[in-house]
Design a protein around this motif. Structure first.
Motif, mmCIF file in Angstrom:
data_model
loop_
_atom_site.group_PDB
_atom_site.id
_atom_site.type_symbol
_atom_site.label_atom_id
_atom_site.label_comp_id
_atom_site.label_asym_id
_atom_site.label_seq_id
_atom_site.Cartn_x
_atom_site.Cartn_y
_atom_site.Cartn_z
ATOM 1 N N ASP A 14 -49.391 4.548 50.665
ATOM 2 C CA ASP A 14 -49.783 5.137 51.948
ATOM 3 C C ASP A 14 -50.787 4.203 52.606
ATOM 4 O O ASP A 14 -51.760 3.780 51.979
ATOM 5 N N GLN A 59 -56.978 13.744 51.381
ATOM 6 C CA GLN A 59 -55.724 14.376 51.831
ATOM 7 C C GLN A 59 -54.560 13.966 50.921
ATOM 8 O O GLN A 59 -53.760 14.799 50.502
ATOM 9 N N THR A 95 -49.076 10.171 55.527
ATOM 10 C CA THR A 95 -49.614 10.747 54.298
ATOM 11 C C THR A 95 -48.767 11.944 53.857
ATOM 12 O O THR A 95 -48.420 12.075 52.680
ATOM 13 N N ARG A 106 -60.431 6.241 57.111
ATOM 14 C CA ARG A 106 -60.884 7.598 57.384
ATOM 15 C C ARG A 106 -61.258 8.247 56.063
ATOM 16 O O ARG A 106 -60.446 8.264 55.125
ATOM 17 N N ASP A 122 -55.297 3.942 52.699
ATOM 18 C CA ASP A 122 -55.960 4.194 53.977
ATOM 19 C C ASP A 122 -57.435 4.430 53.677
ATOM 20 O O ASP A 122 -57.828 5.505 53.227
HETATM 21 MG MG LIG Z 1 -52.667 9.287 56.614
#
Ligand SMILES: [Mg+2]
Ligand SMILES: Nc1nc2c(ncn2[C@@H]2O[C@H](COP(=O)(O)OP(=O)(O)O)[C@@H](O)[C@H]2O)c(=O)[nH]1
Length: 446
Positions: free
Chosen positions: A190, A147, A114, A141, A138
């Motif tokens: 990502d 993020q 990331t 999570r 992603d």
């Molecule tokens: Mg990541």
């Protein structure tokens, strides 16, 4: 990074370089030391074996033994082979002629995907003026999407996300279409990682790849995990054919084993290096420059790039022409001095020039900036005519310049004399001979 390795190799090679002639036993002894140094740096043992045997063979083949100046030859061979080991010369990803160029990032959890996605976005925007979007695939999570949104924002890249409920393959497909619709140059995808390479991860990556047909797949590996990183890369290479490696956390890796082994083991070069948590701590990886840096040969290209970034190209071309024709005047010298100064403290600039960095007696030498001030003052006190034709500087002219610059006639004499020597040297340079900078400095220091 590479600190211990760098020191050992430099020590070994300095020993070799100092010898007049080399015997086969000398070469063997040097290779043993190089082998140990590489193993201590955590380089894969098969890679080490291959490396030392190649270097040894070349030393034999190129008649290093008994040759004039054989030490230099050995250093040259080690340098070239180190660069080859890490992948030759550095390059960026290949851009697709039909944008968006799609880049898929893969790697284990925590390897730095990331972070690298945002850094690569910034890099491409700054270096290539590309408009970049990031796709948040992603979904496992909850914090992962957030993020990427935060880091992407800092990198001034659009982040395409659908939260954590959607399917990663669908998000990727949607993001690709959107990037095309919005005219983005590059889309960086990502993905999620796992703690270990597992079938599910590989299947998901394969599905994403099939859905969006990326132009480049980059594997992100954590340099701090040493040979584990190389093993992971090897496992990935067997299932997801990636095109290049992003080596992260090089700032925390003192040994450098992963960086030195990964190309030899997987066949894929390191394209980018990440050296910190900040967005701009990210750069293209240049194996050739890295090899030179490890061997303390100075980072000439970085030096030239630095210089180029402040002087425009036409000026540089003009300078080169003058150097070749030995038309270099004190006026040019003055403008060079000024440019060099803009690059930073002289001692750090000199460290990037080969010969300066390696010469033992010059290590840790402080360049006297006041000396440079004096030189500048003297040249400034000359008339333009005198700067172009220093041979005019005699008698009363000398006194006038000394007074004007607040120096002495001796100082003026010395400068004119040294400049004459420098010109001579440049004439040699113009004929393709590299001056011995170490010798020049010793002379100047006298
Ligand atoms: Mg990541
Ligand atoms: N020191 C250092 N930390 C890094 C670097 N790259 C990433 N990190 C840190 O490593 C951790 C994991 O990074 P992340 O991008 O979330 O990994 P991901 O799970 O693969 O997406 C974060 O705390 C990052 O700040 C680097 O080059 N140097």
């Amino acid at each position: 990074m590479f600190d211990a390795l760098s020191e050992k190799l430099q020590e070994t090679l300095a020993g070799v370089r100092e010898r007049g002639t080399l015997t086969e036993a000398d070469v063997d002894a040097a290779m043993r030391e190089i082998r140990l140094a590489l193993l201590e740096a955590d380089v894969n043992f098969k890679v080490v074996k291959q490396f030392t045997s190649t270097v040894k063979e070349r030393c034999r083949g190129e008649e290093v033994i008994g040759h004039l100046n054989p030490g230099q030859q050995v250093v040259k061979i080690v340098n070239e082979e180190l660069a080859t080991l890490m992948g030759g010369s550095g390059r960026d990803i290949a851009f697709s002629p039909r944008p968006p160029t799609v880049v898929l990032l893969a790697g284990l959890q925590g390897s730095g995907k990331t972070t690298a996605a945002a850094k690569l976005a910034r890099h491409l925007r700054v270096e290539h003026d590309s408009s970049v979007a990031l796709a948040a695939c992603d979904v496992y999570r909850p914090a992962a999407v957030e993020q990427l949104v935060t880091m992407g924002g800092r990198a001034k890249a659009d982040v395409y996300e659908q939260g954590t409920d959607a399917d990663p393959v669908e998000i990727a497909r949607w993001a690709r279409e959107r990037a095309q619709r919005e005219g983005k140059d590059v889309l960086i995808v990502d993905t999620s990682g796992r703690l270990h390479v597992d079938e599910e991860l590989m299947r998901e990556l394969a599905d994403v790849r099939a859905a969006i047909k990326p132009h480049a797949i980059l594997l992100v590996v954590d340099a701090m995990t040493g040979q584990d990183a190389v093993n992971v890369a090897e496992q990935f290479a067997e299932t997801v054919a990636f095109d290049g490696v992003v080596m992260t956390k090089l700032d925390g890796d003192a040994r450098g084993g992963a960086a030195l082994s990964v190309k030899a083991v997987t066949g894929k070069p390191i394209l980018y290096a990440s050296t910190g948590e900040k967005l701009d701590q990210f750069e293209r990886f240049h194996p050739d420059r890295m090899a030179q840096r490890i061997l303390g040969m100075g980072d000439v290209l970085t030096f030239i790039e630095k210089a180029e970034s402040i002087s425009d190209e036409r000026q540089a071309a003009e300078l080169e022409r003058k150097l070749r024709k030995a038309e270099f005047t004190l006026e040019d010298f003055l403008s060079q001095l000024k440019q060099v100064r803009r690059m930073g403290p002289l001692s750090s600039v000199l460290g990037m020039i080969p010969g300066f960095a390696a010469a033992k007696e010059l290590r840790g030498m402080k360049v006297d900036e006041r000396e440079i001030d004096r030189v500048e003052a003297i040249i400034l006190s000359m008339t333009p005519e005198e700067r172009r034709r220093p041979e005019l500087i005699k008698g009363s002219r000398r006194l006038r310049i000394a007074r004007g610059s607040g120096t002495s006639v001796q100082a003026v004499n010395q400068l004119v004399k040294q400049f004459g020597q420098m010109r001579k040297l440049m004439r040699q340079l113009g004929q393709g001979k590299m001056p011995d900078l170490g010798a020049l400095m010793r002379q100047a220091g006298r």
